[in-house]
Each structure stands twice: as C-alpha cells, then as structure tokens.
Design a protein around this motif. Structure first.
Motif, PDB file in Angstrom:
ATOM      1  N   LEU A 102       4.985   1.200  -6.095  1.00  0.00           N
ATOM      2  CA  LEU A 102       3.605   1.654  -5.864  1.00  0.00           C
ATOM      3  C   LEU A 102       2.655   0.465  -5.815  1.00  0.00           C
ATOM      4  O   LEU A 102       2.791  -0.471  -6.609  1.00  0.00           O
ATOM      5  N   PRO A 103       1.661   0.496  -4.899  1.00  0.00           N
ATOM      6  CA  PRO A 103       0.632  -0.554  -4.911  1.00  0.00           C
ATOM      7  C   PRO A 103      -0.044  -0.612  -6.282  1.00  0.00           C
ATOM      8  O   PRO A 103      -0.338   0.428  -6.877  1.00  0.00           O
ATOM      9  N   GLU A 104      -0.273  -1.816  -6.749  1.00  0.00           N
ATOM     10  CA  GLU A 104      -0.830  -2.030  -8.093  1.00  0.00           C
ATOM     11  C   GLU A 104      -2.112  -1.235  -8.330  1.00  0.00           C
ATOM     12  O   GLU A 104      -2.340  -0.695  -9.414  1.00  0.00           O
ATOM     13  N   ALA A 105      -2.946  -1.138  -7.284  1.00  0.00           N
ATOM     14  CA  ALA A 105      -4.238  -0.450  -7.416  1.00  0.00           C
ATOM     15  C   ALA A 105      -4.066   1.048  -7.673  1.00  0.00           C
ATOM     16  O   ALA A 105      -4.957   1.702  -8.212  1.00  0.00           O
ATOM     17  N   TRP A 106      -2.934   1.610  -7.259  1.00  0.00           N
ATOM     18  CA  TRP A 106      -2.711   3.047  -7.441  1.00  0.00           C
ATOM     19  C   TRP A 106      -2.180   3.399  -8.823  1.00  0.00           C
ATOM     20  O   TRP A 106      -2.290   4.548  -9.261  1.00  0.00           O
ATOM     21  N   VAL A 107      -1.564   2.424  -9.494  1.00  0.00           N
ATOM     22  CA  VAL A 107      -0.796   2.728 -10.708  1.00  0.00           C
ATOM     23  C   VAL A 107      -1.611   3.447 -11.786  1.00  0.00           C
ATOM     24  O   VAL A 107      -1.139   4.450 -12.345  1.00  0.00           O
ATOM     25  N   PRO A 108      -2.836   2.992 -12.124  1.00  0.00           N
ATOM     26  CA  PRO A 108      -3.570   3.695 -13.199  1.00  0.00           C
ATOM     27  C   PRO A 108      -3.794   5.180 -12.911  1.00  0.00           C
ATOM     28  O   PRO A 108      -3.638   6.020 -13.807  1.00  0.00           O
ATOM     29  N   GLY A 109      -4.147   5.519 -11.662  1.00  0.00           N
ATOM     30  CA  GLY A 109      -4.383   6.918 -11.306  1.00  0.00           C
ATOM     31  C   GLY A 109      -3.102   7.733 -11.302  1.00  0.00           C
ATOM     32  O   GLY A 109      -3.057   8.872 -11.796  1.00  0.00           O
ATOM     33  N   VAL A 110      -2.045   7.150 -10.753  1.00  0.00           N
ATOM     34  CA  VAL A 110      -0.756   7.839 -10.687  1.00  0.00           C
ATOM     35  C   VAL A 110      -0.191   8.048 -12.095  1.00  0.00           C
ATOM     36  O   VAL A 110       0.289   9.122 -12.452  1.00  0.00           O
ATOM     37  N   LYS A 111      -0.275   6.995 -12.901  1.00  0.00           N
ATOM     38  CA  LYS A 111       0.283   7.028 -14.259  1.00  0.00           C
ATOM     39  C   LYS A 111      -0.437   8.063 -15.130  1.00  0.00           C
ATOM     40  O   LYS A 111       0.196   8.845 -15.849  1.00  0.00           O
ATOM     41  N   SER A 112      -1.765   8.089 -15.050  1.00  0.00           N
ATOM     42  CA  SER A 112      -2.528   8.998 -15.914  1.00  0.00           C
ATOM     43  C   SER A 112      -2.287  10.460 -15.551  1.00  0.00           C
ATOM     44  O   SER A 112      -2.115  11.314 -16.430  1.00  0.00           O
ATOM     45  N   LEU A 113      -2.243  10.775 -14.261  1.00  0.00           N
ATOM     46  CA  LEU A 113      -1.992  12.168 -13.858  1.00  0.00           C
ATOM     47  C   LEU A 113      -0.567  12.565 -14.244  1.00  0.00           C
ATOM     48  O   LEU A 113      -0.330  13.697 -14.691  1.00  0.00           O
ATOM     49  N   GLY A 114       0.351  11.629 -14.120  1.00  0.00           N
ATOM     50  CA  GLY A 114       1.722  11.890 -14.532  1.00  0.00           C
ATOM     51  C   GLY A 114       1.836  12.150 -16.024  1.00  0.00           C
ATOM     52  O   GLY A 114       2.550  13.059 -16.466  1.00  0.00           O
TER      53      GLY A 114
END
Length: 223
Positions: free
Chosen positions: A128-140
């Motif tokens: 995953l692009p680094e910029a997406w990780v916080p949003g993806v991780k938190s929803l997960g």
C-alpha cells in the motif's frame, strides 16, 4: 420495505455515488454531512442536514426514526489525523445508531483487512502507498476490534475491491451490474487485478439495503 434512509458522509467520493443510486431507486434520503455546501444534487426526495459525527448526541438525535443507516464516513485521505479520527468517530457512529434505535447499519468498509492469500491481509503485504496506510489501518482496526464483537445491531461492513473507481483503471465510471460478491478474500479478475467501479459498488450497497443478504458480517465485491 421502508424507503427512508439516512446517509452519513454523502458528499464524499463513495458517499455521493451511493446518494445518486439511492435517489435513482426511489429512496427518501437524509444526507448527514459536515459540509452541506458540498452536496450539489437537488432532489425532492433529498434532505441535507449538517451534522458533525464527532458529536454523538447530535448524531443520535438525527438518526432517530430511521430503520436503516448507511455510513460512508471518511475523515478525508489528506487529513493528517485520519488514523485517530477514524478510531475516535466510528465507534461514535456505531453507538449513535444503536442509541437511536436503528435496526441496520451498513458501512462502507475498506479493503485492507481482506485476505490476498491464506493468512495474509492486504494491510500486511507492504504494497500500500505510505500515504494510505493510516486510513486503511484505522478502518481495519475498527472492523476487527470493534465491529466483529458487536452483537446489538445488525451491521454489515462492505469492503470494496483492492482498487475502487480509480479513474485511470479499466471499466471505471461504469455501472455494469456485472460483478462478483465474496466474503473475506479479495476478488481478483483473470488478469490478477482487484477492481470495482464506484458506481457498481454503490449499486451493490443499495441492493444489500433493499434485500438484506448479510448480517453482522463483512462482504466484498470485485469483477
């Protein structure tokens, strides 16, 4: 069925596609958004209301009387606090829906917790692009740690394909009605791509609203 629905986050990329699909299919929609001016659609079946989801009391009040709520809430991909905001506000949305007596909560999920191969979730692949990780991780984390333990409301977490409506991708911008649904495994096409247009995602979400097929579980979509 009751054709009144509340839609949280109706002005976003996915939320606006769901809003169009709901209105096209004859639903009465109350759009609950932080920025009402972003909703450009005008329709006699649409009411737009300013509500900040971080204000659980106000949100609860707004959700009273609705059997069905769809949440497309996203703090914004460019929001530096997306991780914290997601984990703070999504439990408030869940609690507000329960306290308001909502029967069904349909959530626009993420693809991060889908399995790309046995035992390996997308979030764990490092692709995953680094910029997406916080949003993806938190929803997960919200899905795995909170929703999966939720017993008091009939919820669904609808994960898109790995790529959702990227305007450069094949088949983007089309409502084809031809796709596959799955459970916890990412759906790939024969070329090995995982993709769904936002229009087809919205169609499948409203189909699930109209004819419930999933209860207290996640499901996913792809071509």
């Amino acid at each position: 069925m009751n054709k009144n629905v509340a839609l949280i986050g109706a002005s976003g990329f996915v939320g606006s596609a769901i809003l169009r699909e709901l209105l096209d299919r004859g639903y009465q929609v109350e759009a609950l958004v932080n920025h009402p001016e972003k909703i450009k659609i005008q329709d006699k079946a649409l009411t737009v209301k300013k509500v900040d989801v971080s204000d659980e009391k106000a949100l609860t009040k707004s959700l009273r009387g609705f059997d069905n709520v769809i949440s497309a809430y996203n703090p914004g991909w460019s929001n530096p606090n997306i991780y914290k905001d997601t984990l703070t506000n999504y439990p408030k949305i869940l609690d507000a829906a329960k306290n308001a007596g909502v029967k069904r909560l349909l959530i626009v999920g993420g693809a991060g917790t889908l399995f790309v191969k046995p035992g390996v979730r997308l979030i764990d692949t490092g692709t995953l692009p680094e910029a997406w990780v916080p949003g993806v991780k938190s929803l997960g984390e919200f899905y795995l740690n909170t929703l999966m333990n939720e017993k008091d409301i009939d919820w669904v977490f609808f994960s898109p394909a790995g790529n959702l409506g990227d305007m450069g991708a094949k088949g983007s911008g089309k409502r084809t009605g031809v796709y596959r649904l799955g459970k916890d495994d990412m759906i790939f096409d024969k070329e090995g791509n995982s993709f769904i247009s936002v229009e087809d995602y919205a169609k499948a979400m409203v189909d699930e609203l109209a004819t419930p097929a999933h209860h207290k579980e996640r499901f996913t979509i792809g071509y």
